[in-house]
Enzyme design. Structure first.
Site, mmCIF file in Angstrom:
data_model
loop_
_atom_site.group_PDB
_atom_site.id
_atom_site.type_symbol
_atom_site.label_atom_id
_atom_site.label_comp_id
_atom_site.label_asym_id
_atom_site.label_seq_id
_atom_site.Cartn_x
_atom_site.Cartn_y
_atom_site.Cartn_z
ATOM 1 N N ASN A 31 89.913 35.606 80.272
ATOM 2 C CA ASN A 31 89.085 35.316 79.104
ATOM 3 C C ASN A 31 88.396 33.977 79.294
ATOM 4 O O ASN A 31 88.152 33.561 80.423
ATOM 5 C CB ASN A 31 89.952 35.370 77.837
ATOM 6 N N TRP A 32 88.095 33.255 78.202
ATOM 7 C CA TRP A 32 87.310 32.014 78.308
ATOM 8 C C TRP A 32 88.092 30.871 78.938
ATOM 9 O O TRP A 32 87.491 29.882 79.384
ATOM 10 C CB TRP A 32 86.798 31.577 76.941
ATOM 11 N N HIS A 50 93.958 34.714 60.273
ATOM 12 C CA HIS A 50 95.359 34.587 59.878
ATOM 13 C C HIS A 50 96.293 35.408 60.765
ATOM 14 O O HIS A 50 97.507 35.360 60.568
ATOM 15 C CB HIS A 50 95.532 34.989 58.410
ATOM 16 N N GLY A 94 78.325 35.936 68.704
ATOM 17 C CA GLY A 94 77.977 36.782 67.564
ATOM 18 C C GLY A 94 78.425 38.202 67.804
ATOM 19 O O GLY A 94 79.593 38.472 67.992
ATOM 20 N N ASP A 131 83.407 46.289 76.262
ATOM 21 C CA ASP A 131 83.434 44.865 75.911
ATOM 22 C C ASP A 131 83.831 43.996 77.096
ATOM 23 O O ASP A 131 84.590 43.041 76.977
ATOM 24 C CB ASP A 131 84.380 44.610 74.732
#
Length: 711
Positions: A410-411, A630, A199, A322
């Site tokens: 990252n993930w 997009h 979120g 972040d």
């Protein structure tokens, strides 16, 4: 690792309990009784969970495919998939491959023949509503005692019968009114299914929840940031955390979502999970620049049965960049300074590889595995980073920071091999300039991210494009052993095997097997599609197989158009021409894939003229409302079509039906009922301008706020 001598005893206890009809995932005396296939030293015949086992090592001991014969590995079968998220890892149990693609559509496929056995569609497009705007599907599923577990974008956790594909139970894990989604794979740990959510696109207060794997009953929930002090605290951990926040943080929610990493030590009965970044990212806006803001950017350990806090380690106190700590957590037993240590390892976004004692949360070591500019080191005495002066961009000056919000890692999961004792990291090198937002900044209210910081990627202002690499790292010495560079920052998840192999795919479509010892390429296969999903390996009818999905998804590649446009076009990332497939390999496989499909050409648009005045509002509206799916600068790269190549922007009536009225909502295209006629026309004009640029008829102006492409 769990001692092998315990395995037969645990197996007998489980069988005895099942015979009595009372086995519920918990053993004698209340201790967790893990199933044999989920132990880190299990046979590797199955791959039942995201990291294969409780320790999440992304390692299989299978060695029938090894350095000597991997050169004869070939395609055994393939399965085409429809448009949608394909950045997902399968699992395999008892000769059946299970995976969730698109909007959490779960399929079961015979591992030997590739025959589809069943498919279950949770109809996410009909249920998610506005939350279609904030998520991208799921990265994996889990298996436990005859059931498949999957999360959905609208927040459901669903248990499905593995034989029939029929749902057994479903739980709504968060309020559908929240700007939230599930993208991570559920983890089944000791009879409990654990799931968090993503979120932080508005008011969000993160948590992780444990459900009974049999019944779906909620067992416990652990919040990651404290709520409004006036309403009291759920537990002592939240009361402790509140002392590390300032201002009225609860009005923002605080963030701290548990959207990816979860691991488990059955001997200690400890669940470990990584906590995401705060909302807003900017420490000054969120917490008046005060405090560490627990438990953001933390690894937290809780009791497996009760969810009670045991310990935490925070990687970035008071984060303002972040720097999530939600990258995969991997457990291992290492010898450090001549002594055996039970450790967990994580390579989070911030660029440091952490080795932590998993019994108590004490930092053992931390070193940068890519260039880092926000901190000079991690102080081993305090466990805290030594920040570089000015890195917080809160004195009216911009700061160039590496890594970027896209992360050093990252993930995409790394892997740990107990044989080589190395960690294999899919890494990224990339910097970004941060600066303060406008003085009238307000938090996002419409599920569009507004992080509270302006960010401009280095490549957008003349610095080099981001690069990716597969790095083999020794977690004991904290030094690199070998490194393989990739053509772009988008390189995929990693699998390590007992055959001394490391498998990884990348955006160029090449699926490779490397020597786990020195990084030499031993095998390469052109999948004829970009890929980032991690592969798995397993055994079926006596044969070792390797399975991986091709095609892109999630938000990770969405910025290719802005950050690395040449490679975005070079590797054919248009979602409608990407080959989304399940590919399964075996020694001696002979199947051949068809050629790559060419990307559609942009349609003719007679009479179109580029107008600087009209272009700018369209660029802003597109970036805010459309770019997440997009692609930045309208260069399609993930699961939604490249609208430069579509005739729809020229057809106003159809465009309005889809965008504002929700004609394709059931297929996953959210409606934007709030858009005015002027905004819709601005977006249409922007897309037509980008199409004209692609045709070579005109050069579009530079977007007015390139920083938005990183939010």
């Amino acid at each position: 690792m769990i001692a092998r001598s315990r395995l037969p005893l645990l197996g007998m206890l489980a069988v005895a309990a099942l015979a009595l009809g009372s086995f519920d995932g918990f053993g004698l005396g209340g201790a967790a009784a893990p199933e044999a296939q989920l132990l880190d030293d299990s046979s590797g015949r199955d791959w039942p969970g995201y990291g294969r086992t409780y320790g999440q090592q992304h390692f299989s001991p299978l060695a029938a495919i090894d350095q000597a014969n991997v050169g004869t590995l070939g395609l055994a079968w393939s399965m085409d998939l429809p448009l949608g998220n394909a950045a997902t890892q399968p699992i395999a149990v008892d000769g059946v491959v299970y995976f969730a693609a698109g909007l959490s559509v779960v399929s079961a496929v015979d591992a030997v023949s590739g025959k589809l056995l069943w498919q279950y569609d949770p109809e996410v497009g009909k249920a998610a509503g506005l939350n279609l705007r904030v998520g991208w599907g799921v990265r994996g599923v889990a298996y436990w005692q005859g059931r498949i577990y999957v999360g959905t974008q609208d927040g459901r956790l669903i248990a499905i019968d593995a034989k029939t594909g029929k749902p057994a139970w479903s739980q709504q894990t968060f309020d559908p009114k929240m700007a939230a989604y599930i993208s991570g794979a559920p983890r089944v740990l000791g009879g409990r299914v654990l799931i968090g959510y993503g979120g932080s696109n508005g008011v969000s207060r993160g948590y992780i929840t444990a459900y009974d794997a049999k019944t779906g009953k909620q067992l416990w929930r652990f919040h990651t940031v404290p709520g409004d002090p006036a309403k009291g605290f759920e537990n002592e951990a939240m009361e402790m955390a509140a002392k590390t926040w300032g201002g009225e943080w609860w009005k923002f929610g605080g963030g701290g979502d548990v959207w990816n990493s979860i691991a488990y030590d059955p001997d200690l009965d400890l669940v470990y999970f990584g906590v995401g970044s705060p909302y807003p990212w900017n420490h000054r806006l969120r917490s008046q620049g005060k405090g560490d803001n627990l438990f953001i950017d933390s690894i937290v350990a809780v009791d497996g049965k009760t969810g009670k806090y045991r310990w935490h380690y925070q990687t970035v106190p008071g984060d303002t960049w972040d720097f999530d700590a939600t990258m995969d957590i991997e457990l291992a037993d290492l010898e450090i300074a001549g002594k055996p240590r039970k450790v967990l390892m994580q390579a989070p976004k911030n660029g440091f590889l952490y080795v932590i004692d998993r019994t108590n949360g004490k930092l053992i070591s931390a070193e940068p595995y890519v260039p880092v500019t926000w901190a000079s080191k991690i102080d081993l005495a305090t466990g805290r980073p030594v920040e570089v002066p000015g890195a917080r961009y809160d004195q009216g000056k911009a700061a160039t920071i590496a890594p970027s919000p896209l992360a050093a890692h990252n993930w995409l999961p790394m892997a740990f091999s107990p044989q080589t004792r190395l960690v294999y990291i899919p890494a990224v090198e990339f910097d970004v300039d941060y600066s303060e937002p406008a003085k009238d900044w307000k938090p996002a209210t419409d599920r569009n991210t507004d992080a509270g910081a302006n960010m401009i990627g280095g490549p957008l202002i003349g610095r080099k494009p981001p690069v990716g690499a597969l790095i083999a790292w020794n977690p004991v010495t904290q030094k690199p052993v070998w490194r393989v560079d990739h053509p772009t920052y988008v390189n995929g998840g990693v699998l390590a095997t007992g055959g001394d192999l490391v498998f990884q795919g990348a955006i160029d479509g090449l699926f490779k097997a490397y020597s786990a010892r020195d990084g030499k390429v031993l095998w390469s296969y052109d999948t004829r599609a970009p890929m980032i999903a991690p592969a798995i390996t397993y055994e079926a009818k006596g044969t070792q197989y390797v399975t991986v999905l091709t095609g892109l998804g999630m938000a990770y590649p969405k910025n290719m158009g802005a950050l690395d446009p040449a490679n975005a076009e070079r590797y054919g990332l248009d979602p409608r021409s990407q080959a989304r497939r399940v590919l399964t390999f075996a020694i001696g496989g002979k199947q051949v894939l068809p050629p790559r499909a060419p990307a559609p050409q942009p349609p003719a648009d007679p009479g179109f003229k580029l107008d600087q005045v009209r272009f700018m509002p369209g660029a802003m509206a597109y970036t805010r409302h459309c770019g997440d799916c997009h692609g930045s600068l309208a260069v399609g790269a993930i699961q939604a079509p490249d609208l430069r190549r579509s005739p729809l922007p020229q057809d106003r009536a159809t465009f309005v039906q889809i965008v504002r009225e929700g004609a394709l909502e059931a297929q996953g295209m959210p409606r934007f009922a709030e858009l005015t006629d002027a905004q819709i026309d601005d977006i249409r004009y922007y897309l037509r301008a980008r199409a004209a640029e692609l045709r070579g008829q005109a050069k579009a102006p530079k977007d007015p706020d390139v920083s938005l492409h990183l939010k």
